[in-house]
Design a protein around this motif. Structure first.
Motif, PDB file in Angstrom:
ATOM      1  N   ARG A   1      38.736  23.085  88.322  1.00  0.00           N
ATOM      2  CA  ARG A   1      37.516  22.192  87.076  1.00  0.00           C
ATOM      3  C   ARG A   1      38.641  21.972  86.581  1.00  0.00           C
ATOM      4  NH1 ARG A   1      37.020  24.640  82.695  1.00  0.00           N
ATOM      5  NH2 ARG A   1      37.629  26.411  83.412  1.00  0.00           N
ATOM      6  N   ILE A   2      39.813  21.941  86.159  1.00  0.00           N
ATOM      7  CA  ILE A   2      40.693  21.948  85.134  1.00  0.00           C
ATOM      8  C   ILE A   2      41.115  20.175  85.577  1.00  0.00           C
ATOM      9  CG2 ILE A   2      42.325  22.083  84.316  1.00  0.00           C
ATOM     10  CD1 ILE A   2      41.869  24.896  83.277  1.00  0.00           C
TER      11      ILE A   2
ATOM     12  N   SER B   1      50.279  16.684  78.949  1.00  0.00           N
ATOM     13  CA  SER B   1      50.325  16.168  78.891  1.00  0.00           C
ATOM     14  C   SER B   1      49.467  14.866  79.526  1.00  0.00           C
ATOM     15  CB  SER B   1      51.698  15.353  78.436  1.00  0.00           C
ATOM     16  OG  SER B   1      52.520  15.086  79.221  1.00  0.00           O
ATOM     17  N   GLY B   2      48.994  14.648  80.814  1.00  0.00           N
ATOM     18  CA  GLY B   2      48.665  13.758  81.874  1.00  0.00           C
ATOM     19  C   GLY B   2      50.000  12.938  82.582  1.00  0.00           C
ATOM     20  N   GLU B   3      50.718  12.754  82.224  1.00  0.00           N
ATOM     21  CA  GLU B   3      51.843  12.086  82.310  1.00  0.00           C
ATOM     22  C   GLU B   3      52.636  12.548  83.661  1.00  0.00           C
ATOM     23  OE1 GLU B   3      55.568  12.471  80.762  1.00  0.00           O
ATOM     24  OE2 GLU B   3      54.493  12.192  78.666  1.00  0.00           O
ATOM     25  N   ALA B   4      51.891  14.168  84.780  1.00  0.00           N
ATOM     26  CA  ALA B   4      51.960  13.972  85.708  1.00  0.00           C
ATOM     27  C   ALA B   4      51.032  14.669  86.122  1.00  0.00           C
ATOM     28  CB  ALA B   4      52.802  14.941  85.914  1.00  0.00           C
ATOM     29  N   GLU B   5      50.170  14.526  87.803  1.00  0.00           N
ATOM     30  CA  GLU B   5      49.456  14.995  88.340  1.00  0.00           C
ATOM     31  C   GLU B   5      49.488  16.981  88.563  1.00  0.00           C
ATOM     32  OE1 GLU B   5      46.843  15.072  92.495  1.00  0.00           O
ATOM     33  OE2 GLU B   5      48.919  13.727  92.165  1.00  0.00           O
ATOM     34  N   LEU B   6      48.190  16.792  87.890  1.00  0.00           N
ATOM     35  CA  LEU B   6      47.616  18.592  88.363  1.00  0.00           C
ATOM     36  C   LEU B   6      47.314  19.240  89.494  1.00  0.00           C
ATOM     37  CD1 LEU B   6      47.512  21.288  87.416  1.00  0.00           C
ATOM     38  CD2 LEU B   6      44.901  20.874  86.527  1.00  0.00           C
TER      39      LEU B   6
END
Length: 698
Positions: free
Chosen positions: A613-614, A687-692
């Motif tokens: 979900r996140i 920070s969103g620089e890398a994929e989760l």
């Protein structure tokens, strides 16, 4: 008013006039005659030992009346006379008559043994070190079913039973007046566990191979919650390693228990065809399958007969045992070479005639088979009955009808064969509790309708299943009494001195949870035993995907958890009857175990769902990863605490089985937790620089 004590099994006829207290300044004599049978001697020793452990008075065992006072102002001792009547060793009828001065227990040796069990149960609730609470009673009693007992399977857990564990099992059977123990000494199953670190599910409990040196050591791979490490235990079955089968049989026979070994085949046989490929079944390509036998190969029957002969000569005839179980259930994969000459029915009948006839020629009186394959292939038709007659098997064969799931089960009498019913008293103690009270009730009732002579329950024995064993004893002794709900009250009164109504209600709630039903299947899916059989859908990913796929599965587990908590509420209060504290511990633990396992499973599923979900949501939500990982870490700690408690409640031989059962679920939780911690500490991810990423292991 005298309250009649709760006894299991309940006597047929009983007059109870209260009790006579005897303080510890007095003497009790146990008189067993001048030349008592070995079973009567065992009864006297058991009674003397029990009195010595629970009462500080003087206890003497002597052959007959002598001139002796007990030292209390010249008073004569209280006499307990064990009186053998007649020579009919098979009858189990007994009488118990007592007054203020003496007690007599009369019957055959086995009947006397049963009478002593009744006496001990009468003494147990109110006897203390200072005061012996002797009953004033008159009892006439005998069982309805002549063969009553347990078939103890050879499987994971029972292969770790030491001789002392087998003796404890026999002692429990004696206490419930059961009289027959069938012991699986050879049987195999398709592997349910990863075999890179675990042995195959192949079991041999006696050194009867032509080449004993070929038997490999066994291994079980598990997670140890005490050391927080995985470990491997390497061993051989204790009965095999110490050649203990003869000692087990001797111990049982002295206590009135008949022992019936089972050497299964031609189904459930993987070890023999693997060690001796030339007798293995052959597939259509001419290759050995490593499963089952080529019955037409000239070496197959001679080898099998040598093994049977070793069991007979070493372990059976020296102790007067003459019943042999040969299995013959769940046969699959007949040899293609055999099928060129015989039909499947012909092969089954060939095995029965060859092995059954050989056993009878070598002193066996009864040959027992499971019902399923013979019924499937022959329908127990007139031709089958004629086969028994023609080959001298009529009157020697016992058909054991097994069913552990269905509420109704069709059975029939077969001319020339005795009939026994096989309910279950539980076979997955390492995983969770199983309530088989209704199964026992249904199977025994069906057997009574057909005038069957036996009720021998299938079990992977554990004292945690004692309630099931107690009901088997009650129902086979008193077939026309005590349905499941009545037994709940009886058992509750037997184990708790107060709050019995609450406990009886809780046991009814446990049945909803642990009998064979939808909740049983849900619980089965949590462990690797059921979840690892399909290599294309590895465990525990399969069950986690199922929980995530629909809220219905998630809700079903939540409802099952609520059932366990509701039952547990009934068990919060209540004091154990003296000597029955373990029963209360087991019942409370088994409810908590279900709650803990479901919490672990749903905790893992929820963590995977929340991570996904996140990953699909706004970047700001990634700060929640640490919280998800923290919750999962707490679930891991709770699961480890549950595994430690298993060590405190389960018998030692089942602990490793239980630890292995849930190590794969635990490992998935650990991997998921560490991934969440790693992601929560990765600034680029936050920070969103890398994929989760999603759950790696899934």
């Amino acid at each position: 008013m005298n309250t009649i004590p709760t006894l299991i099994p309940a006597p047929k006829r009983m007059r109870y006039d209260g009790k006579r207290p005897l303080d510890n300044s007095r003497t009790v004599t146990i008189e067993a005659g001048t030349r008592p049978a070995s079973v009567t001697q065992s009864a006297a020793r058991q009674l003397s030992s029990w009195l010595g452990e629970h009462w500080r008075g003087r206890v003497l065992v002597r052959p007959s009346e002598a001139d002796i006072s007990d030292g209390a102002e010249g008073e004569l001792p209280y006499r307990i006379r064990l009186i053998e009547t007649g020579t009919e060793t098979e009858t189990e009828r007994y009488s118990l008559v007592s007054d203020c001065h003496e007690m007599s227990i009369a019957g055959s040796p086995r009947g006397i043994l049963h009478g002593v069990q009744t006496l001990i149960q009468l003494l147990q609730p109110e006897t203390s070190c200072d005061l012996l609470s002797l009953p004033l009673a008159a009892i006439e009693d005998e069982p309805d079913v002549s063969v009553r007992g347990i078939f103890a399977e050879c499987f994971w857990g029972s292969d770790l039973m030491e001789l002392a564990d087998w003796k404890a099992m026999i002692d429990e059977m004696v206490s419930f007046k059961l009289n027959t123990l069938s012991v699986g000494i050879y049987g195999c199953w398709s592997s349910r566990y990863p075999t890179d670190a675990n042995s195959r599910s192949e079991f041999l409990f006696a050194p009867i191979l032509d080449h004993p040196e070929r038997l490999p050591d066994r291994r079980i791979h598990y997670f140890d919650p005490l050391t927080k490490q995985t470990a491997t235990k390497t061993y051989r079955p204790a009965l095999y390693e110490n050649d203990g089968l003869g000692q087990l049989i001797a111990y049982a026979v002295e206590r009135g228990i008949r022992v019936v070994p089972q050497l299964n085949g031609p189904g459930h046989s993987l070890l023999l065809p693997r060690l001796y490929p030339h007798i293995s079944a052959i597939n259509n390509k001419g290759e050995a399958t490593g499963s089952g036998y080529s019955l037409t190969h000239p070496d197959t029957f001679p080898m099998l007969k040598r093994m049977f002969k070793r069991v007979i000569d070493r372990y059976m005839l020296p102790y007067g045992q003459t019943w042999f179980h040969i299995g013959m259930d769940e046969i699959s994969g007949w040899s293609s070479v055999d099928l060129a000459a015989y039909s499947p029915r012909g092969l089954l009948e060939l095995y029965l005639v060859e092995i059954g006839g050989y056993l009878i020629e070598n002193g066996m009186d009864k040959v027992i088979i499971w019902h399923d394959m013979a019924e499937s292939l022959t329908g127990f038709d007139e031709s089958f009955e004629e086969l028994l007659e023609r080959h001298g098997l009529a009157g020697k064969i016992v058909i054991q009808w097994w069913n552990y799931t269905m509420p109704a089960f069709s059975v029939k009498a077969v001319r020339g064969a005795e009939g026994w019913m096989a309910p279950s008293t539980g076979y997955l103690p390492g995983m969770f509790y199983q309530d088989y009270v209704e199964n026992v009730e249904n199977r025994v009732n069906e057997g009574v309708e057909q005038s069957f002579q036996g009720a021998l329950a299938y079990a992977l024995y554990s004292p945690t299943f004692r309630r099931n064993t107690a009901y088997l004893a009650e129902k086979s002794w008193n077939t026309r009494k005590r349905d499941a709900s009545e037994f709940d009250r009886q058992y509750a009164e037997w184990i708790v001195s107060d709050e019995a109504e609450h406990w009886a209600g809780g046991m009814g709630d446990m049945r909803k949870l642990f009998q064979y039903s939808s909740t049983f299947v849900l619980l089965l899916e949590i462990g690797v035993f059921s979840g690892n059989s399909d290599a294309a859908r590895p465990y525990p990913a399969r069950i986690i995907r199922s929980v995530l796929a629909t809220d219905g599965t998630h809700k079903a587990y939540r409802v099952t958890r609520a059932l366990a908590l509701n039952a547990l509420l009934s068990f919060e209060r209540g004091s154990a009857v003296s000597g029955r504290e373990y029963e209360l511990q087991v019942i409370r633990f088994e409810c908590r175990r279900v709650v803990g396992l479901i919490d672990a499973l749903l905790g893992l599923a929820d963590a995977v769902r929340d991570q996904e979900r996140i990953a699909n949501g706004p970047i700001a939500g990634r700060s929640g990863l640490a919280g998800i990982g923290g919750r999962l870490e707490r679930e891991l700690d709770k699961l480890d605490a549950l595994l430690v408690e298993m060590r405190e409640v389960l018998p030692g031989y089942m602990v490793y089985v239980g630890w292995r059962e849930y190590m794969f679920l635990r490992e998935a939780i650990r991997v998921q937790m560490e991934q969440l911690k790693r992601l929560a500490g990765d600034r680029a991810v936050l920070s969103g620089e890398a994929e989760l990423s999603r759950a790696d292991w899934l």
